[in-house]
Write a protein that holds these residues in place. Structure first.
Motif, PDB file in Angstrom:
ATOM      1  N   SER A 162       0.871  -1.269  -0.021  1.00  0.00           N
ATOM      2  CA  SER A 162      -0.150  -0.145  -0.025  1.00  0.00           C
ATOM      3  C   SER A 162       0.904   1.415   0.167  1.00  0.00           C
ATOM      4  CB  SER A 162      -0.935   0.117   1.216  1.00  0.00           C
ATOM      5  OG  SER A 162      -0.380  -0.849   2.231  1.00  0.00           O
ATOM      6  N   TYR A 163       2.060   1.247   0.671  1.00  0.00           N
ATOM      7  CA  TYR A 163       2.818   2.451   0.638  1.00  0.00           C
ATOM      8  C   TYR A 163       3.579   2.388  -0.691  1.00  0.00           C
ATOM      9  CZ  TYR A 163       5.949   6.247   2.364  1.00  0.00           C
ATOM     10  OH  TYR A 163       6.300   7.378   2.555  1.00  0.00           O
ATOM     11  N   ALA A 164       3.867   1.421  -1.062  1.00  0.00           N
ATOM     12  CA  ALA A 164       4.445   1.633  -2.637  1.00  0.00           C
ATOM     13  C   ALA A 164       3.553   2.437  -3.733  1.00  0.00           C
ATOM     14  CB  ALA A 164       4.649   0.231  -3.179  1.00  0.00           C
ATOM     15  N   PHE A 165       2.329   2.035  -3.385  1.00  0.00           N
ATOM     16  CA  PHE A 165       1.419   2.741  -4.336  1.00  0.00           C
ATOM     17  C   PHE A 165       1.469   4.204  -4.179  1.00  0.00           C
ATOM     18  CE2 PHE A 165      -1.397  -1.107  -5.760  1.00  0.00           C
ATOM     19  CZ  PHE A 165      -0.771  -1.159  -6.991  1.00  0.00           C
ATOM     20  N   TYR A 166       1.167   4.562  -2.588  1.00  0.00           N
ATOM     21  CA  TYR A 166       1.009   5.766  -2.131  1.00  0.00           C
ATOM     22  C   TYR A 166       2.268   6.751  -2.917  1.00  0.00           C
ATOM     23  CZ  TYR A 166       0.761   9.639   0.909  1.00  0.00           C
ATOM     24  OH  TYR A 166       0.853  10.829   1.759  1.00  0.00           O
ATOM     25  N   PHE A 167       3.514   6.076  -2.812  1.00  0.00           N
ATOM     26  CA  PHE A 167       4.817   6.696  -2.986  1.00  0.00           C
ATOM     27  C   PHE A 167       4.745   7.002  -4.602  1.00  0.00           C
ATOM     28  CE2 PHE A 167       9.297   7.105  -3.677  1.00  0.00           C
ATOM     29  CZ  PHE A 167       9.513   7.858  -2.995  1.00  0.00           C
ATOM     30  N   ALA A 168       4.130   5.965  -5.342  1.00  0.00           N
ATOM     31  CA  ALA A 168       4.072   6.223  -6.800  1.00  0.00           C
ATOM     32  C   ALA A 168       3.182   7.314  -7.130  1.00  0.00           C
ATOM     33  CB  ALA A 168       3.712   4.947  -7.598  1.00  0.00           C
ATOM     34  N   ASP A 169       2.011   7.493  -6.448  1.00  0.00           N
ATOM     35  CA  ASP A 169       1.165   8.668  -6.617  1.00  0.00           C
ATOM     36  C   ASP A 169       1.664   9.914  -6.305  1.00  0.00           C
ATOM     37  OD1 ASP A 169      -0.868   7.241  -7.505  1.00  0.00           O
ATOM     38  OD2 ASP A 169      -1.636   6.999  -5.441  1.00  0.00           O
ATOM     39  N   PHE A 170       2.464   9.732  -5.065  1.00  0.00           N
ATOM     40  CA  PHE A 170       3.374  11.166  -4.907  1.00  0.00           C
ATOM     41  C   PHE A 170       4.301  11.592  -5.775  1.00  0.00           C
ATOM     42  CE2 PHE A 170       7.486  12.471  -3.014  1.00  0.00           C
ATOM     43  CZ  PHE A 170       7.185  13.757  -2.296  1.00  0.00           C
ATOM     44  N   LEU A 171       5.081  10.549  -6.385  1.00  0.00           N
ATOM     45  CA  LEU A 171       6.232  10.907  -7.610  1.00  0.00           C
ATOM     46  C   LEU A 171       5.495  11.119  -8.655  1.00  0.00           C
ATOM     47  CD1 LEU A 171       8.590   7.836  -7.472  1.00  0.00           C
ATOM     48  CD2 LEU A 171       8.742   9.684  -6.300  1.00  0.00           C
TER      49      LEU A 171
ATOM     50  N   VAL B 244       8.021  13.398 -10.790  1.00  0.00           N
ATOM     51  CA  VAL B 244       9.186  12.497 -11.054  1.00  0.00           C
ATOM     52  C   VAL B 244       8.790  11.274 -11.845  1.00  0.00           C
ATOM     53  CG1 VAL B 244      10.865  11.216  -9.430  1.00  0.00           C
ATOM     54  CG2 VAL B 244       9.903  13.625  -8.816  1.00  0.00           C
ATOM     55  N   ASP B 245       9.610  11.179 -12.727  1.00  0.00           N
ATOM     56  CA  ASP B 245       9.430   9.648 -13.210  1.00  0.00           C
ATOM     57  C   ASP B 245      10.379   9.032 -12.800  1.00  0.00           C
ATOM     58  OD1 ASP B 245       9.391   7.648 -14.796  1.00  0.00           O
ATOM     59  OD2 ASP B 245       9.765   8.428 -16.851  1.00  0.00           O
ATOM     60  N   PRO B 246      10.098   7.699 -12.157  1.00  0.00           N
ATOM     61  CA  PRO B 246      11.178   6.900 -11.345  1.00  0.00           C
ATOM     62  C   PRO B 246      11.780   6.073 -12.566  1.00  0.00           C
ATOM     63  CG  PRO B 246       8.819   6.046 -10.963  1.00  0.00           C
ATOM     64  CD  PRO B 246       8.719   7.385 -11.681  1.00  0.00           C
ATOM     65  N   HIS B 247      11.287   5.762 -13.752  1.00  0.00           N
ATOM     66  CA  HIS B 247      12.020   4.929 -14.653  1.00  0.00           C
ATOM     67  C   HIS B 247      13.492   6.139 -15.229  1.00  0.00           C
ATOM     68  CE1 HIS B 247       8.118   3.516 -15.068  1.00  0.00           C
ATOM     69  NE2 HIS B 247       8.522   2.106 -15.302  1.00  0.00           N
ATOM     70  N   LYS B 248      13.166   7.256 -14.932  1.00  0.00           N
ATOM     71  CA  LYS B 248      14.488   8.023 -15.780  1.00  0.00           C
ATOM     72  C   LYS B 248      15.056   8.758 -14.540  1.00  0.00           C
ATOM     73  CE  LYS B 248      12.622  10.867 -18.531  1.00  0.00           C
ATOM     74  NZ  LYS B 248      11.206  11.183 -19.139  1.00  0.00           N
ATOM     75  N   ASP B 249      14.337   9.094 -13.533  1.00  0.00           N
ATOM     76  CA  ASP B 249      14.884  10.139 -12.507  1.00  0.00           C
ATOM     77  C   ASP B 249      15.852   9.584 -11.436  1.00  0.00           C
ATOM     78  OD1 ASP B 249      13.875  12.111 -14.378  1.00  0.00           O
ATOM     79  OD2 ASP B 249      11.996  12.217 -13.221  1.00  0.00           O
ATOM     80  N   LEU B 250      15.366   8.256 -11.087  1.00  0.00           N
ATOM     81  CA  LEU B 250      15.807   7.548  -9.941  1.00  0.00           C
ATOM     82  C   LEU B 250      16.407   6.280 -10.262  1.00  0.00           C
ATOM     83  CD1 LEU B 250      12.535   7.709  -8.001  1.00  0.00           C
ATOM     84  CD2 LEU B 250      14.377   9.353  -7.407  1.00  0.00           C
ATOM     85  N   SER B 251      17.340   5.747  -9.365  1.00  0.00           N
ATOM     86  CA  SER B 251      18.046   4.575  -9.513  1.00  0.00           C
ATOM     87  C   SER B 251      17.503   3.253  -9.318  1.00  0.00           C
ATOM     88  CB  SER B 251      19.528   4.773  -8.914  1.00  0.00           C
ATOM     89  OG  SER B 251      20.074   6.037  -9.260  1.00  0.00           O
TER      90      SER B 251
END
Ligand code: AMP
Ligand code: ZN
Length: 434
Positions: free
Chosen positions: A187-196, A201-208
């Motif tokens: 549930s927190y993974a989803f919440y965090f994805a919404d936040f991004l 922020v695009d986690p595919h490009k902007d994060l490692s």
């Protein structure tokens, strides 16, 4: 560094079955001797006419009754402690839905050993000392924080003990320190994805980020896929419970085809929760675990209430420890509506397979026997036309009826409007009993 980076303790992880079973028997015998000094177990042995020294096979354990969460509560705080108090290094607790928490004690060796099992898990998913591990689980009495931390330190990767919450800070840490692996609840993974998404922020490009260990509550294969897509990483299912060390009891390897249970540490049984008898191999039932490598507080035939099944056959990774399927729920999660047994995971599976549906849902039971499923829309799915909303509502209700045999009322709500928690999600609200 181990010779093969995918194995932490290759010899024991790939031990031939006869040798693994011999090791189990030896450790079980030691465990029985250890718990004989606990009056609770001594009483059980006496009542069953069971003499630990006569145990000749692991199956012989079945002559003993189960241990339950209620036994832990009745013996709170330290009735099941099997070592002198000065040998205890750490206390963890797990709170259930009612009353006192379950208190679990760990000796120095227990803490170290729990970390070893987690190091095996980290290795088999391909984590190395070059990784940066951000542990987004709560530190404190809950094992998901500290235990996972100790496991990561064994591997030698850099650990960021962020704990849960504020997403702003989590993101800052990820960006500034190049986090590659995270540990979160679904549930927190989803919440965090919404936040991004909101932050642009695009986690595919902007994060490692490369990997996420996701556990602490049941989730479906569909949810796993959605998390992977939203965060741009590989999800590995991480299963454990405080009563058995916490995380690291069973974990997915790189093949992600079930979770290996560390059988040199746990004897596993899968039983029919109603009768207590073993189910046939491959059938779903309740997981029962005996900890055979614990000093401070081993538990015999502990009823986890978690539902799963055994996967027959060997895994391509070469590990000989058997695999279980993802936990589909808890036997005590089941609720009954109009005479029909329903598990929350059945509802989740239907919802998460629909692209128009968002990430959070809530099941509400009220009135005499009314089932309402509140579910968030996926942001691009709604074009503002009420007619389309009603159509989708009907479609969801119909799909749920086909799965459950009960037609729920479906409430579609805006993305982000249902409550979220950083810890375990509460999905079912039963107002019928109030
Ligand atoms: P706790 O002792 O508070 O950490 O809670 C342990 C319980 O969390 C287990 O008995 C399961 O019901 C649930 N749990 C932990 N990990 C998973 C997982 N990967 N999948 C499903 N349920 C899980
Ligand atoms: Zn494997």
């Amino acid at each position: 560094m181990p010779a093969n980076p995918m194995f932490w303790q290759k010899e024991v992880e790939t031990l031939e079955r006869p040798a693994l079973e011999a090791l189990q028997l030896q450790r079980l015998q030691e465990t029985l001797r250890r718990v004989e000094r606990v009056p609770f177990y001594r009483g059980k042995f006496l009542a069953a006419g069971f003499k630990p020294e006569e145990l000749k096979s692991v199956d012989g354990l079945r002559r003993l009754p189960f241990t339950t969460a209620a036994d832990l509560r009745e013996n709170y705080p330290d009735g099941l402690l099997a070592v002198p108090r000065e040998e205890v290094l750490r206390l963890h607790t797990s709170s259930g839905t009612t009353g006192k928490p379950k208190a679990l004690f760990f000796s120095r060796r227990d803490v170290d050993n729990a970390a070893e099992l987690l190091a095996r898990a980290f290795c088999m998913t391909g984590v190395t000392r070059r990784d940066v591990f951000q542990n987004m689980m709560s530190y404190g009495l809950f094992t998901g924080g500290l235990m996972m931390h100790y496991g990561a330190e064994k591997i030698g990767c850099m650990v960021i003990p962020s704990g849960p919450g504020p997403s702003e800070r989590q993101l800052l840490l990820m960006q500034d320190f190049g986090t590659t692996v995270i540990h979160v609840t679904p549930s927190y993974a989803f919440y965090f994805a919404d936040f991004l998404e909101k932050k642009g922020v695009d986690p595919h490009k902007d994060l490692s980020l490369r990997k996420a260990f996701v556990g602490a509550e049941p989730y479906t294969q569909e949810t796993c896929g959605k998390i992977e897509a939203a965060l741009g990483l590989d999800v590995y299912n991480s299963y454990g419970l405080t009563e058995m060390n916490g995380p690291g009891v069973a974990f997915e390897c790189e093949h992600k085809s079930g979770l290996h249970v560390w059988e040199d540490n746990f004897v596993l049984e899968i039983i029919n929760p109603a009768t207590g008898d073993p189910v046939k191999e491959g059938e779903t039932g309740e997981l029962v675990l005996t900890s055979i490598n614990r000093e401070a507080m081993p538990l015999l035939r502990y009823r986890t209430r978690d539902l799963t099944s055994l996967i027959p056959g060997a895994c391509a990774c070469g590990r000989t420890h058997r695999r279980i399927r993802r936990i589909t729920g808890r036997s005590d999660d089941m609720f009954i509506v109009r005479g029909v047994n329903i598990f929350p995971q059945q509802i989740e599976r239907v919802l998460m397979a629909m692209p128009q549906i968002g990430r959070n849902y809530l099941i509400q039971l009220d009135g005499l026997d009314d089932l309402t499923v509140k579910v968030e829309l996926s942001p691009p799915a709604f074009d503002g036309q009420v007619g389309h909303l009603e159509e989708l509502q009907n479609q969801v209700a119909e799909k749920l009826r086909a799965e459950l045999w009960v037609r729920p009322k479906v409430d579609l709500v805006a993305a982000g409007s249902l409550p979220v928690t950083e810890g375990k999600a509460k999905r079912v609200i039963d107002k019928r009993s109030l």
